[in-house]
Design an enzyme around this catalytic site. Sequence first.
Site, short mmCIF file in Angstrom:
data_model
loop_
_atom_site.label_atom_id
_atom_site.label_comp_id
_atom_site.label_asym_id
_atom_site.label_seq_id
_atom_site.Cartn_x
_atom_site.Cartn_y
_atom_site.Cartn_z
N ASP A 67 0.83 -1.21 0.00
CA ASP A 67 0.00 0.00 0.00
C ASP A 67 0.87 1.26 0.00
O ASP A 67 2.10 1.17 0.10
CB ASP A 67 -0.98 -0.01 1.19
CG ASP A 67 -0.29 -0.27 2.53
OD1 ASP A 67 0.95 -0.15 2.61
OD2 ASP A 67 -0.99 -0.61 3.49
N ASN A 136 -7.99 -1.32 13.95
CA ASN A 136 -9.40 -1.55 13.60
C ASN A 136 -9.59 -2.79 12.73
O ASN A 136 -10.66 -3.01 12.18
CB ASN A 136 -9.98 -0.31 12.90
CG ASN A 136 -9.25 0.01 11.59
OD1 ASN A 136 -8.38 -0.75 11.17
ND2 ASN A 136 -9.61 1.10 10.95
N GLU A 143 -9.97 -0.91 4.94
CA GLU A 143 -10.60 -0.51 6.20
C GLU A 143 -11.89 -1.29 6.43
O GLU A 143 -12.45 -1.87 5.49
CB GLU A 143 -10.90 1.00 6.14
CG GLU A 143 -9.66 1.89 6.01
CD GLU A 143 -8.92 2.11 7.34
OE1 GLU A 143 -8.86 1.18 8.16
OE2 GLU A 143 -8.39 3.22 7.53
C1 GLP Z 1 -0.78 0.73 8.47
C2 GLP Z 1 -0.41 0.14 7.09
C3 GLP Z 1 -0.45 -1.36 7.09
C4 GLP Z 1 0.20 -1.85 8.37
C5 GLP Z 1 -0.74 -1.55 9.49
C6 GLP Z 1 -0.22 -1.92 10.87
O1 GLP Z 1 -1.80 1.67 8.38
N1 GLP Z 1 -1.20 0.62 6.01
O2 GLP Z 1 0.18 -1.86 5.95
O3 GLP Z 1 0.42 -3.22 8.27
O4 GLP Z 1 -1.18 -0.20 9.47
O5 GLP Z 1 0.85 -1.12 11.23
P1 GLP Z 1 1.80 -1.43 12.46
O6 GLP Z 1 2.55 -2.65 12.11
O7 GLP Z 1 2.69 -0.22 12.58
O8 GLP Z 1 0.93 -1.61 13.64
#
Ligand code: GLP
Length: 242
Positions: A67, A136, A143
């Site tokens: 992403d 979430n 989402e």
């Molecule tokens: C972000 C990214 C995801 C990521 C997720 C969890 O918003 N878009 O690709 O895996 O949230 O992030 P984290 O590993 O920092 O908790």
Amino acid sequence: MECRIFDDYNGLSDAAAELIIQIVERKPDAVLCFATGNSPVGTYRALAIKAKERGIDFSQCFCFGLDEWLGIPPEKKGSCHYLLYEQVFHPLGIQESQVHLFDGLTKDIDMECRIMNGEIDYAGGIDCMLVGIGLNGHIGFNEPGVDMELRAHEQELHGSTLASGQLYFNEPTAIAKGITLGMAQVMNARTLLLLANGISKSEIIHKACDGPVTNEVPASYIQKHRHAVLMIDKEAASKLDK
Ligand code: GLP
């Protein structure tokens, strides 16, 4: 779904790196997809060390990014592009020609998504996709409420995603939307490796693993994935039913 619980983050990171190495050893031209975020940082560090020590060859692999933040230049510290080059591609000696990422500055989002979908099809699908989980229940930028049939698409981001996203940047940064691979592509990955650590993830891990499979918690679809491996530490696992 296979669920592996580790005493700590290092154990989890080590095992995740081993799994990626096994896939590449079995299939040197494996197609890989990587997320950014805090969860995989240790895995990427372990992967770089192990690859160097054991001479693992990534030169035939092809890599996708999961992403990107829309409107954020690739060279900006905190963009998915920047972080993937810093944490994964440079340490593993993966060249630009082996990589396809979303362009966060694209003026034509539909085209950007079509190109991404076409590249994944051309590569023959994704062998191993490493993802994190949002507070979430999002995967990538899918989402809650997302259409599960979507492939690459643009996504309006929810408040908790924007709040945690801000922390990846070293200065206040205007973020509102993301561009992401869709849940259809997540579900199609031949191996889906989902990482989570820390107490803050315990509630959503419980919902994703023990709750109903629903697009209100996109990560709950891990229960239906044909080969999903969930690697979590004790803290993230602390609210699991069993
Ligand atoms: C972000 C990214 C995801 C990521 C997720 C969890 O918003 N878009 O690709 O895996 O949230 O992030 P984290 O590993 O920092 O908790």
